[in-house]
Design a protein around this motif. Structure first.
Motif, PDB file in Angstrom:
ATOM      1  N   GLY A  33       0.655  -1.156  -0.039  1.00 53.84           N
ATOM      2  CA  GLY A  33       0.042   0.100  -0.149  1.00 53.84           C
ATOM      3  C   GLY A  33       0.672   1.375  -0.117  1.00 53.84           C
ATOM      4  O   GLY A  33       0.447   2.369   0.054  1.00 53.84           O
ATOM      5  N   SER A  34       2.117   0.972  -0.250  1.00 60.42           N
ATOM      6  CA  SER A  34       3.016   2.365  -0.233  1.00 60.42           C
ATOM      7  C   SER A  34       2.605   3.195  -1.218  1.00 60.42           C
ATOM      8  O   SER A  34       2.857   2.843  -2.394  1.00 60.42           O
ATOM      9  CB  SER A  34       4.434   1.893   0.044  1.00 60.42           C
ATOM     10  OG  SER A  34       5.536   3.105  -0.042  1.00 60.42           O
ATOM     11  N   GLY A  35       2.374   4.420  -1.227  1.00 59.40           N
ATOM     12  CA  GLY A  35       1.868   5.334  -2.151  1.00 59.40           C
ATOM     13  C   GLY A  35       0.644   5.098  -2.693  1.00 59.40           C
ATOM     14  O   GLY A  35       0.270   5.347  -3.908  1.00 59.40           O
ATOM     15  N   GLY A  36      -0.281   4.119  -1.984  1.00 57.21           N
ATOM     16  CA  GLY A  36      -1.583   3.806  -2.663  1.00 57.21           C
ATOM     17  C   GLY A  36      -1.378   2.274  -3.291  1.00 57.21           C
ATOM     18  O   GLY A  36      -0.157   1.995  -3.742  1.00 57.21           O
ATOM     19  N   GLU A  37      -2.382   1.503  -3.153  1.00 58.50           N
ATOM     20  CA  GLU A  37      -2.243   0.274  -3.842  1.00 58.50           C
ATOM     21  C   GLU A  37      -1.837   0.225  -5.263  1.00 58.50           C
ATOM     22  O   GLU A  37      -1.012  -0.651  -5.684  1.00 58.50           O
ATOM     23  CB  GLU A  37      -3.422  -0.781  -3.823  1.00 58.50           C
ATOM     24  CG  GLU A  37      -3.653  -1.199  -2.354  1.00 58.50           C
ATOM     25  CD  GLU A  37      -4.858  -2.145  -2.138  1.00 58.50           C
ATOM     26  OE1 GLU A  37      -5.529  -2.519  -3.104  1.00 58.50           O
ATOM     27  OE2 GLU A  37      -4.964  -2.478  -1.033  1.00 58.50           O
ATOM     28  N   ILE A  38      -2.359   1.085  -6.145  1.00 61.27           N
ATOM     29  CA  ILE A  38      -2.186   1.148  -7.503  1.00 61.27           C
ATOM     30  C   ILE A  38      -1.200   2.375  -7.640  1.00 61.27           C
ATOM     31  O   ILE A  38      -1.567   3.381  -7.298  1.00 61.27           O
ATOM     32  CB  ILE A  38      -3.369   1.573  -8.205  1.00 61.27           C
ATOM     33  CG1 ILE A  38      -4.380   0.150  -8.445  1.00 61.27           C
ATOM     34  CG2 ILE A  38      -2.883   1.746  -9.729  1.00 61.27           C
ATOM     35  CD1 ILE A  38      -5.433   0.279  -8.792  1.00 61.27           C
ATOM     36  N   LYS A  39      -0.031   2.163  -8.151  1.00 61.78           N
ATOM     37  CA  LYS A  39       1.104   3.143  -8.552  1.00 61.78           C
ATOM     38  C   LYS A  39       0.840   3.623  -9.997  1.00 61.78           C
ATOM     39  O   LYS A  39       0.742   2.633 -10.842  1.00 61.78           O
ATOM     40  CB  LYS A  39       2.388   2.843  -8.199  1.00 61.78           C
ATOM     41  CG  LYS A  39       2.721   2.319  -6.595  1.00 61.78           C
ATOM     42  CD  LYS A  39       2.157   1.026  -6.350  1.00 61.78           C
ATOM     43  CE  LYS A  39       2.743   0.573  -5.023  1.00 61.78           C
ATOM     44  NZ  LYS A  39       1.888   0.566  -3.820  1.00 61.78           N
ATOM     45  N   GLY A  40       0.974   4.763 -10.207  1.00 67.49           N
ATOM     46  CA  GLY A  40       0.701   5.374 -11.521  1.00 67.49           C
ATOM     47  C   GLY A  40      -0.627   5.534 -11.816  1.00 67.49           C
ATOM     48  O   GLY A  40      -1.521   5.267 -11.443  1.00 67.49           O
ATOM     49  N   THR A  41      -0.697   6.065 -13.299  1.00 68.73           N
ATOM     50  CA  THR A  41      -2.195   6.430 -13.721  1.00 68.73           C
ATOM     51  C   THR A  41      -2.181   6.180 -15.200  1.00 68.73           C
ATOM     52  O   THR A  41      -1.076   6.107 -15.830  1.00 68.73           O
ATOM     53  CB  THR A  41      -2.711   8.004 -13.349  1.00 68.73           C
ATOM     54  OG1 THR A  41      -1.543   8.766 -14.294  1.00 68.73           O
ATOM     55  CG2 THR A  41      -2.393   8.410 -12.011  1.00 68.73           C
ATOM     56  N   PRO A  42      -3.561   5.955 -15.479  1.00 66.78           N
ATOM     57  CA  PRO A  42      -3.698   5.742 -17.286  1.00 66.78           C
ATOM     58  C   PRO A  42      -2.980   6.928 -17.980  1.00 66.78           C
ATOM     59  O   PRO A  42      -2.416   6.873 -18.986  1.00 66.78           O
ATOM     60  CB  PRO A  42      -5.155   6.069 -17.346  1.00 66.78           C
ATOM     61  CG  PRO A  42      -5.848   5.555 -16.103  1.00 66.78           C
ATOM     62  CD  PRO A  42      -4.811   5.969 -14.959  1.00 66.78           C
ATOM     63  N   GLU A  43      -2.881   8.266 -17.425  1.00 66.42           N
ATOM     64  CA  GLU A  43      -2.439   9.401 -18.002  1.00 66.42           C
ATOM     65  C   GLU A  43      -0.869   9.040 -18.264  1.00 66.42           C
ATOM     66  O   GLU A  43      -0.236   9.727 -18.981  1.00 66.42           O
ATOM     67  CB  GLU A  43      -2.571  10.767 -17.272  1.00 66.42           C
ATOM     68  CG  GLU A  43      -3.948  11.005 -17.580  1.00 66.42           C
ATOM     69  CD  GLU A  43      -4.994  10.263 -16.496  1.00 66.42           C
ATOM     70  OE1 GLU A  43      -6.166  10.407 -17.046  1.00 66.42           O
ATOM     71  OE2 GLU A  43      -4.491   9.918 -15.488  1.00 66.42           O
ATOM     72  N   GLN A  44      -0.312   8.301 -17.120  1.00 66.97           N
ATOM     73  CA  GLN A  44       1.128   8.071 -17.232  1.00 66.97           C
ATOM     74  C   GLN A  44       1.284   6.911 -18.179  1.00 66.97           C
ATOM     75  O   GLN A  44       2.683   6.565 -18.245  1.00 66.97           O
ATOM     76  CB  GLN A  44       1.735   7.861 -15.921  1.00 66.97           C
ATOM     77  CG  GLN A  44       1.898   9.132 -14.906  1.00 66.97           C
ATOM     78  CD  GLN A  44       1.978   8.976 -13.674  1.00 66.97           C
ATOM     79  OE1 GLN A  44       1.658   8.124 -12.983  1.00 66.97           O
ATOM     80  NE2 GLN A  44       3.191   9.730 -13.161  1.00 66.97           N
ATOM     81  N   LEU A  45       0.193   6.325 -18.496  1.00 67.54           N
ATOM     82  CA  LEU A  45       0.325   5.095 -19.356  1.00 67.54           C
ATOM     83  C   LEU A  45       0.866   3.762 -18.688  1.00 67.54           C
ATOM     84  O   LEU A  45       0.992   2.827 -19.423  1.00 67.54           O
ATOM     85  CB  LEU A  45       1.076   5.362 -20.704  1.00 67.54           C
ATOM     86  CG  LEU A  45       0.928   6.554 -21.390  1.00 67.54           C
ATOM     87  CD1 LEU A  45       2.011   6.705 -22.736  1.00 67.54           C
ATOM     88  CD2 LEU A  45      -0.719   6.618 -22.120  1.00 67.54           C
ATOM     89  N   LEU A  46       1.114   3.823 -17.390  1.00 63.34           N
ATOM     90  CA  LEU A  46       1.502   2.688 -16.805  1.00 63.34           C
ATOM     91  C   LEU A  46       0.670   2.502 -15.296  1.00 63.34           C
ATOM     92  O   LEU A  46       0.974   3.571 -14.527  1.00 63.34           O
ATOM     93  CB  LEU A  46       2.819   2.402 -16.464  1.00 63.34           C
ATOM     94  CG  LEU A  46       3.400   1.249 -15.865  1.00 63.34           C
ATOM     95  CD1 LEU A  46       3.030  -0.129 -16.493  1.00 63.34           C
ATOM     96  CD2 LEU A  46       4.891   1.290 -15.791  1.00 63.34           C
ATOM     97  N   GLU A  47       0.110   1.329 -14.903  1.00 67.30           N
ATOM     98  CA  GLU A  47      -0.282   1.329 -13.508  1.00 67.30           C
ATOM     99  C   GLU A  47       0.246  -0.120 -12.980  1.00 67.30           C
ATOM    100  O   GLU A  47       0.485  -0.824 -13.739  1.00 67.30           O
ATOM    101  CB  GLU A  47      -2.011   1.449 -13.511  1.00 67.30           C
ATOM    102  CG  GLU A  47      -2.555   2.487 -13.809  1.00 67.30           C
ATOM    103  CD  GLU A  47      -4.205   2.587 -13.541  1.00 67.30           C
ATOM    104  OE1 GLU A  47      -4.705   3.336 -13.093  1.00 67.30           O
ATOM    105  OE2 GLU A  47      -4.671   1.368 -14.170  1.00 67.30           O
ATOM    106  N   GLN A  48       0.614  -0.010 -11.721  1.00 70.87           N
ATOM    107  CA  GLN A  48       1.197  -1.180 -11.156  1.00 70.87           C
ATOM    108  C   GLN A  48       0.836  -1.305  -9.789  1.00 70.87           C
ATOM    109  O   GLN A  48       0.639  -0.424  -9.036  1.00 70.87           O
ATOM    110  CB  GLN A  48       2.784  -1.014 -11.235  1.00 70.87           C
ATOM    111  CG  GLN A  48       3.522  -0.857 -12.714  1.00 70.87           C
ATOM    112  CD  GLN A  48       4.860  -0.320 -12.403  1.00 70.87           C
ATOM    113  OE1 GLN A  48       5.151   1.284 -12.452  1.00 70.87           O
ATOM    114  NE2 GLN A  48       5.805  -1.030 -12.084  1.00 70.87           N
ATOM    115  N   SER A  49       0.724  -2.598  -9.358  1.00 73.99           N
ATOM    116  CA  SER A  49       0.512  -3.152  -7.949  1.00 73.99           C
ATOM    117  C   SER A  49       1.231  -4.311  -7.723  1.00 73.99           C
ATOM    118  O   SER A  49       1.870  -4.922  -8.539  1.00 73.99           O
ATOM    119  CB  SER A  49      -0.874  -3.255  -7.856  1.00 73.99           C
ATOM    120  OG  SER A  49      -1.369  -4.492  -8.429  1.00 73.99           O
TER     121      SER A  49
END
Length: 271
Positions: free
Chosen positions: A195-211
């Motif tokens: 959960g560091s920095g939120g469960e999902i890191k990154g956004t669709p605008e950044q073109l990559l989401e990671q967990s």
């Protein structure tokens, strides 16, 4: 060593200390999913005997080329990622190194002594990346000393040269529309997420989401006593198309910074 053999050996080594990876595989396959690997991450120190330039060799020989570089100032890390020249389905390779010159003199000395006491020929081996901890030192006190300054350095001390994590390509999953759904499914099945920095890191605008999951705990027989410490974790990546319609292939340093913390002892205690 050809690409398929190299990747297979990395996976076999990884899953021995990451039983959750096998269980997550089985869980997803039972629901009809076909698992594809997005990328494999490897850690090292920037000593010239074992730095990125050394660890990249078997991958370059197997057809990989460097594509991007990344800086992690707070963790004193530098990294590069690699893609295969001819096989678009091959997982990316992400190799990071601890910038020793930015660390304390005590940590620098610890790592230098660690490497100096090795049989130096081991660093010339083509399969160094598969060799684990090649040094004879196995002290819990040393681990704690490194951990105080750098979780990354402490992890390397115990586990050495190996895959730090594998990553499921979420784009090819059929039962999950997004990373939120996959994370929820994993938590329903009792997996703990980073959960560091939120469960999902990154956004669709950044073109990559990671967990990622929190790292498994592995019993290590130190010289002083046996202790359970974090080993490796499983990551999940969802990529978005760029303006040209092709999926983004790189990484987001701010997101990767938080993914690194999946092996952090402090996160384990919080959860």
């Amino acid at each position: 060593m050809n690409k398929d053999l190299l990747l297979s050996k990395l996976w076999e080594q990884y899953k021995k200390i990451t039983p959750s990876a096998k269980k997550i595989h089985a869980l997803l396959e039972q629901s009809g999913e076909k698992i594809e690997n997005d990328h494999i991450a490897i850690r090292t120190y920037n000593d010239e005997r074992v730095n990125i330039a050394v660890l990249e060799k078997p991958f370059v020989k197997a057809g990989y080329v460097a594509k991007g570089e990344y800086f992690f100032e707070s963790k004193k890390l530098y990294a590069k990622h690699y893609e295969h020249v001819t096989d678009a389905t091959a997982p990316r390779i992400f190799i990071s190194e601890l910038e020793l010159e930015k660390c304390s003199e005590d940590l620098q000395k610890s790592v230098t002594v660690l490497l100096d006491t090795c049989d130096q020929s081991v660093f010339e081996k083509e399969d160094l990346v598969l060799s684990g901890a090649v040094w004879s030192s196995n002290s819990y006190d040393t681990y704690l000393s490194l951990l105080e300054e750098s979780e990354y350095a402490a992890w390397m001390y115990v586990y050495g040269f190996r895959a730090n994590h594998f990553t499921i390509n979420v784009n090819v999953l059929t039962n999950f529309k997004n990373l939120e759904e996959l994370n929820a499914y994993l938590k329903e099945n009792n997996w703990k997420m980073n959960g560091s920095g939120g469960e999902i890191k990154g956004t669709p605008e950044q073109l990559l989401e990671q967990s990622s999951t929190l790292a498994d705990l592995c019993m290590i027989n130190f010289n002083e006593e046996a202790k359970e410490i974090p080993s490796c974790y499983y990551e999940f990546a969802l990529r978005y198309p760029m303006e040209n319609g092709e999926l983004y292939q790189g990484f987001i340093a701010a997101s990767a910074d938080k993914i690194f913390e999946s092996t952090d002892v402090k996160l384990q205690s919080i959860n």
